[in-house]
Enzyme design. Sequence first.
Site, PDB file in Angstrom:
ATOM      1  N   GLU A 149     -82.584   6.677   9.728  1.00  0.00           N
ATOM      2  CA  GLU A 149     -81.275   6.165   9.302  1.00  0.00           C
ATOM      3  C   GLU A 149     -80.286   6.357  10.444  1.00  0.00           C
ATOM      4  O   GLU A 149     -80.218   7.416  11.048  1.00  0.00           O
ATOM      5  CB  GLU A 149     -80.758   6.907   8.057  1.00  0.00           C
TER       6      GLU A 149
ATOM      7  N   GLU B 226     -85.029  13.010   1.769  1.00  0.00           N
ATOM      8  CA  GLU B 226     -84.036  14.061   1.507  1.00  0.00           C
ATOM      9  C   GLU B 226     -84.436  15.016   0.382  1.00  0.00           C
ATOM     10  O   GLU B 226     -83.698  15.178  -0.589  1.00  0.00           O
ATOM     11  CB  GLU B 226     -82.704  13.405   1.118  1.00  0.00           C
TER      12      GLU B 226
END
Length: 952
Positions: free
Chosen positions: A476, A398
Amino acid sequence: MTSYVDSTAPGEGRRAPRADLRTDAPRLSLNGRWRFRLSPTADGADGPFDDWDTIRVPAHWVLEGHGEPWYTNTAYPFPLDPPHVPNDNPTGDYRLRFDLPPHWPDTVTVLRFQGVDSCAKVWLNGTELGHSKGSRLPFEFEVTGLLHPRDNVLAVRVHRWSSGSYLEDQDMWWLPGIFRDVELLARPAGSVDDVFVHAGFADGVGTLRVDADRPGVVEIPSLSLRFDTGTEVSVEGVEPWSAESPTLYRGTLVAGGERVDLAIGFRTVSIVDGRLLVNGRPVLMRGVNRHEHDPHRGRALDLETMRRDVLLMKRHNINAVRTSHYPPHPEFLRLCDEYGLWVVDECDIETHGFAYSGWKGNPPADPAWRDALLDRARRMVERDKNHPSVIIWSLGNESDAGAAFADMEEWIRDRDPSRPIHYERDRSYRHSDFHSVMYPSLDELSAIGQRAEPAPEGVSADDAARSRTLPHLLCEYGHAMGNGPGSLADYQKILEGSDRFCGAFVWEWIDHGLWGTDADGVPYLRHGGDIDVKPNGDRFCLDGLVFADRTPSPGLIEYAKVIEPVLVDVKPSGITLRNRYDVSDLAHLRLLWTVADDGTPVASGELAVPDVPARGSASVAVPEAALAAAPGTGERWLSVRAVLAADTSWAAAGHEVAWGQGMLAVFRPPSRRANGSALSARIDPATGRLLGLGDLAISGPWLDVWRAPIENDHGHGGLNELSRAWRAVGMDRFLHRTDEVRTEDDGTVVVRVHSGPATQTLALTAEYRWAPVDDRSVHLRVRVEPVGIWDGTPIGHHSVTPPRLGLRFGLPAAIGAAEWFGRGPHESYVDSFTAARVGRFRAEVDALQTPYPVPQENGNHVETRWLRLLGAGVPRLRVTGDPHFAFTVRRWTTEDLDRAVHPQDLRPSETVWLNVDHLQQGLGSASCGPALPDRYRIPVKPYEFGVTLSVE
Ligand code: IPT
């Protein structure tokens, strides 16, 4: 004023990064009790040493009584003004006085720190050695000539915040301190500093070369090998390494006066035709994202805790770990090599909080940070390059996009071309060998499986076309926050439906709860919101498959079943076994079968295990003895369990890895017709509710549409906020009005009730028909119809759907246990019941509660055929479905559960509350993920359902 603390420099004075080696050279652990003083600013503590406290090393000082831990998800806990940090910068000064052991050699000596959060400056005997950032990575200083036999003083100044913190904005607690081992390493003359093992496997042959910075001799006794470093040897007849069969060849490298341990796993990772292959075979990682966490010690894990994680994973069929979002303690990777887990090793980089500046100033895109980012990539790759378990490098998490990722990629490819690279967030995937996303909906994932995903915004047609040729790594999904996640089985079906998928990693392994005590001294697991700092990420750190104390949550049990390595499909016509192992056949298993009538075993035996290669399947006949069992009563189910035939390193013989069930027959009891006998149910003529059933005091039913919202009902970032919509229309506060109670000629009592919330027209009208069956039983048929305006709520124009539809009853507090035939023993929901087998179960009422650290709906059981509630001194209540219902039993109301902030707020009441539900909405994973699929919601329409209530 810029100092080393807030310059972008990754460090100074450190040795070049190298492999984490185990050798027989003298080593002195400096772990233990150190002196410690905490100061409010980076200037640290000057002045007298006598009033210093002591502290354990390794540890985080905020978990050792100095200051508080602080949790944020994406937010930086300081102004976004890179690379600067505030003057308020808690700084721990550490001091250790130590002697060298007798006979410590007079050679090169290295001081190694395995992890210090977030920035350390180090002195030995008054000489400044340098500083380092990069919390979850090792750093070393050479201290040759600085040591004395006795009374050495090692001083370390550790800053909670530094420029490094800008690169460490992972969704986790900010936990400063020397939290991994500190050690002194003697480096004998002529010994090697760094070793790089290259062990490949192709076409049944292993290749091996061991590179080192100095010449040495490699010996592997079990392969009768002895050769020089730098030479490549071919080895016939080796077993390749895989997560399923983690064969390690132990050996040594001897150079100078030192023996270095080698644990060699032969394996080759490749990407061919858009598929990830290991040793030439496709693999499917069934993984989890693992943070290092211990509810007392934070990220200062001991070896036993790491081993516990590995064993728990192996025992729950997990075969892969993404080390979110930083390289773990090096011992964890040794355990992965040894026990067998595929590892995606992730670099200690996340700059998520730059989202708040629209990614302006994002370090990966700013050349000033290039060295710092490269430093982290190098330290990870150098430290971990010899682990066969590590099959993929991840550049970080991220952190948007930036040129530094190109530099990192280039450096890694040059240094270690043997492993592919993963990076999810740069949608061009230019620096990634994988296409990758997080939290897709089922439809989005299906499109990815067909290599038909839409081109991401702002990405060139060429990049989009290339990325469709890449394997997909779902880094994820399945956000395990609170009760959930749902749909794991739906995702797995898609993942197995396309060879583009190489693996998927549930978010996440463990709840990051920290033990603390409340105002009354009651211990409880604290989340971010339990600590009075701002900003804080509140409960978002509680999203694991195991609770913080490592008790498996129902989500883990479900995941283990969904990813089981053998699919056992049981039908009356035959049993099909589908081997989902990527490497192994089924020879290590036994197949045990049982036939049970309404959950009571009537026959059992063992099946011969057919020869089924990896990814193959085979059929076996239903055992004769199973078919021969005499007719019985109720539902006859054949269950087949695949268990380990012999002990393994991670579980004992008999451990169940997979199971399947199928219904063979139903033997219906003669139906009990209403015989018009006196109604055993005593019904209040005014309200139409029960007063009692036989000698059992019972109240209700109330039509119930409410559940204590689960985390997924709250949605995320303004999306999917079902609980808000429910509260806005008053799902949590239905009021009831009885319109009619009448008795028909055959004795049936008919009750009509209007149930709806204040302020709204929306309501449900229900007709209850109570028909006596005999003097102990009554049959209840319920017809529900929606009335009023349901499609337009004060906060939007979507129609609101209720979280549940069923009946609530109140029972005496003496009810202590439940027995049922249906799915169990764990809780189950419409989108999470794969792990709940059909059988007969018994549990205490208290054990039927799943103690989520944030109280919420729990303990449901779908597809219940019958339920019996029992307690001392009260008649038993039996509820029989028509054919199925779902139940929860608890000592508090749904409203109490909804109001409770912590588990200790829940106190047993004078009533045991039973919900007999026709439907309850699914779980989903909208707390960070897509909306709950419509099919798991409860459409607003008429319903009809029934149950029989009896006293026994
Ligand atoms: C994703 C993060 O990578 C992970 O660290 C964690 O925060 C998770 O979400 C939620 O618990 S990022 C999200 C914005 C998709």
